[in-house]
Design a protein around this motif. Structure first.
Motif, PDB file in Angstrom:
ATOM      1  N   ALA A 137       0.774  -1.204  -0.164  1.00 43.84           N
ATOM      2  CA  ALA A 137       0.021   0.022   0.189  1.00 43.84           C
ATOM      3  C   ALA A 137       0.874   1.249   0.081  1.00 43.84           C
ATOM      4  N   GLY A 138       1.706   1.266   0.583  1.00 39.66           N
ATOM      5  CA  GLY A 138       2.991   2.292   0.642  1.00 39.66           C
ATOM      6  C   GLY A 138       3.523   2.614  -0.546  1.00 39.66           C
ATOM      7  N   HIS A 139       3.595   1.552  -1.311  1.00 40.60           N
ATOM      8  CA  HIS A 139       4.511   1.812  -2.592  1.00 40.60           C
ATOM      9  C   HIS A 139       3.508   2.248  -3.546  1.00 40.60           C
TER      10      HIS A 139
ATOM     11  N   LYS B 140       3.061   6.084  -2.923  1.00 38.57           N
ATOM     12  CA  LYS B 140       4.233   6.823  -3.715  1.00 38.57           C
ATOM     13  C   LYS B 140       4.028   6.555  -5.176  1.00 38.57           C
ATOM     14  N   GLU B 141       3.622   5.697  -5.656  1.00 37.27           N
ATOM     15  CA  GLU B 141       3.364   5.702  -7.048  1.00 37.27           C
ATOM     16  C   GLU B 141       2.276   6.545  -7.522  1.00 37.27           C
ATOM     17  N   SER B 142       1.347   6.906  -6.723  1.00 35.48           N
ATOM     18  CA  SER B 142       0.514   7.857  -7.022  1.00 35.48           C
ATOM     19  C   SER B 142       0.883   9.042  -6.759  1.00 35.48           C
TER      20      SER B 142
ATOM     21  N   GLN C  89       4.065  20.756  -2.324  1.00 39.41           N
ATOM     22  CA  GLN C  89       3.330  19.711  -1.339  1.00 39.41           C
ATOM     23  C   GLN C  89       3.466  18.303  -2.036  1.00 39.41           C
ATOM     24  N   LEU C  90       3.553  18.287  -3.198  1.00 40.28           N
ATOM     25  CA  LEU C  90       3.879  16.880  -3.748  1.00 40.28           C
ATOM     26  C   LEU C  90       5.008  16.394  -3.469  1.00 40.28           C
TER      27      LEU C  90
END
Length: 154
Positions: free
Chosen positions: A34-36, A39-41, A75-76
């Motif tokens: 889920a963390g990956h 990060k991809e998002s 922010q991103l």
């Protein structure tokens, strides 16, 4: 007589701990994935934002719009850095839970080996007892036949 491992409760406890450790590993891996995805998002949003900025710069844009895009970019970037840190923690958690699982699996294997060794000893003792019983029966039979033979002769 049936084999009874006197440490069966300990073995069952260790098996339960190992099963729980497997669940923890699966959960840690799920969180890591889920963390990956998170990060991809964020990376995807960063890419889209960069593309949007290029298009807007070619077509011209006002200062307020540029500032807004730069704030969003910041922010991103912060979110991406936070995601990286979170991923490191999640990877550490996966490693920790896998190590714990390996420890529990090794512990279970040790107790299973002890159980197997005790089962072998038990079965060997049982064979010896059975052999002694049959030897005793043969001795009694031989004695009775000898006595009967002496009585016939005599």
């Amino acid at each position: 007589m049936q084999f009874n491992f006197r440490f069966q409760k300990i073995l069952e406890l260790i098996e339960n701990e190992k099963d729980f450790a497997q669940i923890q590993v699966a959960d840690a891996i799920k969180h890591h994935e889920a963390g990956h995805q998170k990060k991809e998002s964020v990376s995807s949003k960063m890419f889209e934002l960069e593309q949007l900025k290029k298009v807007k710069q070619q077509n011209g844009m006002n200062i307020s719009e540029l500032r807004m895009l730069e704030n969003y970019t910041k922010q991103l970037q912060d979110l991406l850095a936070s995601s990286d840190h979170e991923l490191e923690q999640l990877e550490s958690n996966v490693s920790k839970t896998q190590s714990y699982l390996q420890e529990k699996a090794q512990e279970e294997k040790t107790w299973e080996n002890l159980k197997q060794q005790q089962r072998i000893v038990f079965e060997e003792q049982k064979k010896v007892e059975e052999q002694n019983f049959f030897d005793e029966l043969a001795t009694i039979r031989f004695y009775r036949l000898t006595q009967a033979s002496i009585a016939e002769r005599g």
